[in-house]
Design a protein around this motif. Structure first.
Motif, short mmCIF file in Angstrom:
data_model
loop_
_atom_site.label_atom_id
_atom_site.label_comp_id
_atom_site.label_asym_id
_atom_site.label_seq_id
_atom_site.Cartn_x
_atom_site.Cartn_y
_atom_site.Cartn_z
N SER A 14 71.38 160.18 62.54
CA SER A 14 71.58 159.19 63.60
C SER A 14 70.28 158.54 64.08
O SER A 14 70.32 157.53 64.78
CB SER A 14 72.31 159.81 64.78
N VAL A 15 69.15 159.12 63.72
CA VAL A 15 67.85 158.53 64.04
C VAL A 15 67.04 158.51 62.76
O VAL A 15 66.96 159.50 62.05
CB VAL A 15 67.12 159.36 65.13
N LEU A 16 66.44 157.35 62.49
CA LEU A 16 65.64 157.19 61.27
C LEU A 16 64.24 156.74 61.63
O LEU A 16 64.04 156.01 62.60
CB LEU A 16 66.27 156.12 60.36
N GLY A 17 63.29 157.13 60.80
CA GLY A 17 61.94 156.60 60.92
C GLY A 17 61.96 155.14 60.51
O GLY A 17 62.86 154.67 59.82
N LEU A 18 60.96 154.41 60.94
CA LEU A 18 60.91 152.97 60.70
C LEU A 18 60.89 152.62 59.21
O LEU A 18 61.57 151.68 58.78
CB LEU A 18 59.70 152.38 61.42
N LYS A 19 60.13 153.35 58.43
CA LYS A 19 60.05 153.07 56.99
C LYS A 19 61.43 153.23 56.34
O LYS A 19 61.88 152.37 55.58
CB LYS A 19 59.03 154.00 56.32
N GLU A 20 62.10 154.33 56.66
CA GLU A 20 63.44 154.56 56.11
C GLU A 20 64.43 153.50 56.58
O GLU A 20 65.24 153.00 55.80
CB GLU A 20 63.98 155.92 56.55
N LEU A 21 64.36 153.17 57.86
CA LEU A 21 65.27 152.19 58.42
C LEU A 21 65.12 150.84 57.72
O LEU A 21 66.11 150.21 57.34
CB LEU A 21 65.04 152.02 59.92
N ASN A 22 63.88 150.41 57.51
CA ASN A 22 63.65 149.15 56.81
C ASN A 22 64.25 149.18 55.41
O ASN A 22 64.89 148.22 54.98
CB ASN A 22 62.14 148.84 56.74
N GLN A 23 64.07 150.29 54.70
CA GLN A 23 64.63 150.42 53.35
C GLN A 23 66.15 150.33 53.37
O GLN A 23 66.76 149.63 52.56
CB GLN A 23 64.19 151.74 52.71
N TYR A 24 66.77 151.05 54.30
CA TYR A 24 68.23 151.05 54.36
C TYR A 24 68.79 149.69 54.78
O TYR A 24 69.83 149.26 54.30
CB TYR A 24 68.74 152.15 55.31
N LEU A 25 68.10 149.01 55.67
CA LEU A 25 68.56 147.68 56.08
C LEU A 25 68.50 146.70 54.91
O LEU A 25 69.42 145.90 54.71
CB LEU A 25 67.74 147.17 57.27
N ILE A 26 67.43 146.77 54.13
CA ILE A 26 67.33 145.90 52.95
C ILE A 26 68.45 146.23 51.96
O ILE A 26 69.10 145.33 51.42
CB ILE A 26 65.92 146.01 52.30
N GLN A 27 68.70 147.51 51.76
CA GLN A 27 69.79 147.91 50.86
C GLN A 27 71.14 147.43 51.40
O GLN A 27 71.99 146.96 50.63
CB GLN A 27 69.81 149.43 50.69
N LEU A 28 71.33 147.53 52.71
CA LEU A 28 72.58 147.08 53.31
C LEU A 28 72.77 145.58 53.10
O LEU A 28 73.87 145.14 52.73
CB LEU A 28 72.61 147.42 54.80
N ILE A 29 71.74 144.79 53.31
CA ILE A 29 71.84 143.35 53.10
C ILE A 29 72.23 143.06 51.65
O ILE A 29 73.09 142.22 51.38
CB ILE A 29 70.53 142.62 53.48
N GLU A 30 71.62 143.78 50.70
CA GLU A 30 71.96 143.59 49.29
C GLU A 30 73.43 143.93 49.03
O GLU A 30 74.11 143.21 48.29
CB GLU A 30 71.03 144.42 48.41
N ILE A 31 73.92 145.00 49.64
CA ILE A 31 75.33 145.36 49.49
C ILE A 31 76.22 144.24 50.04
O ILE A 31 77.18 143.82 49.40
CB ILE A 31 75.63 146.70 50.22
N LEU A 32 75.88 143.75 51.22
CA LEU A 32 76.69 142.72 51.87
C LEU A 32 76.69 141.41 51.08
O LEU A 32 77.70 140.70 51.05
CB LEU A 32 76.21 142.48 53.30
N GLU A 33 75.58 141.11 50.45
CA GLU A 33 75.49 139.88 49.65
C GLU A 33 76.36 139.97 48.40
O GLU A 33 76.75 138.94 47.85
CB GLU A 33 74.04 139.60 49.27
N ASN A 34 76.65 141.18 47.96
CA ASN A 34 77.40 141.37 46.71
C ASN A 34 78.82 141.85 46.91
O ASN A 34 79.54 142.08 45.94
CB ASN A 34 76.65 142.35 45.80
N ASP A 35 79.25 142.04 48.15
CA ASP A 35 80.59 142.56 48.41
C ASP A 35 81.34 141.59 49.32
O ASP A 35 81.12 141.56 50.52
CB ASP A 35 80.50 143.94 49.07
N ASN A 36 82.21 140.81 48.72
CA ASN A 36 82.92 139.80 49.51
C ASN A 36 84.20 140.34 50.16
O ASN A 36 84.97 139.59 50.72
CB ASN A 36 83.23 138.56 48.67
#
Length: 135
Positions: A14-36
């Motif tokens: 439920s709490v992430l370090g900033l480096k991890e959070l940035n990585q997961y957010l980028i991954q999430l955006i990539e998922i959202l861009e590819n999942d309609n």
């Protein structure tokens, strides 16, 4: 852990370090861009929720992550959807990149809906307060 779909977010601490959070957010955006199959309002909510996983920090999201989120919001913003506006406003208030305030001001100017205008004006206030150290 690598996010393969939005359900993987539930497995994150439920709490992430900033480096991890940035990585997961980028991954999430990539998922959202590819999942309609994910609605834009749900996607906006997932982004906003994941941003809230960050520990309190002065640094904030990276410029790269912020730009990816801003570009996603610009492409997927739903100006007639209350949930989308609320979640995207929350996300915009946490971004650290050029163009956020410009996008918000453009939306305020174009909007005919008081709810959207008020949400975005509040978002701008929050951004300005954070730049001034919470004053």
């Amino acid at each position: 852990m690598k996010l393969r779909n939005i359900n993987d977010i539930q497995s994150l601490p439920s709490v992430l370090g900033l480096k991890e959070l940035n990585q997961y957010l980028i991954q999430l955006i990539e998922i959202l861009e590819n999942d309609n199959t994910i609605s834009q309002a749900q996607a906006a909510e997932e982004i906003n929720n994941l941003i809230s996983y960050q520990c309190f920090n002065e640094e904030g999201l990276s410029e790269e992550t912020s730009l990816k989120i801003l570009n996603w919001i610009k492409s997927n913003y739903e100006p007639q959807n209350k949930d989308s506006i609320e979640c995207n406003s929350g996300s915009l208030a946490n971004l650290n990149c050029y163009g956020v305030e410009e996008f918000i001001n453009e939306r305020i100017e174009k909007s005919n809906w008081e709810f959207e205008k008020n949400e975005l004006v509040d978002c701008l206030k929050e951004i300005k307060e954070s730049k001034n150290g919470g004053e």
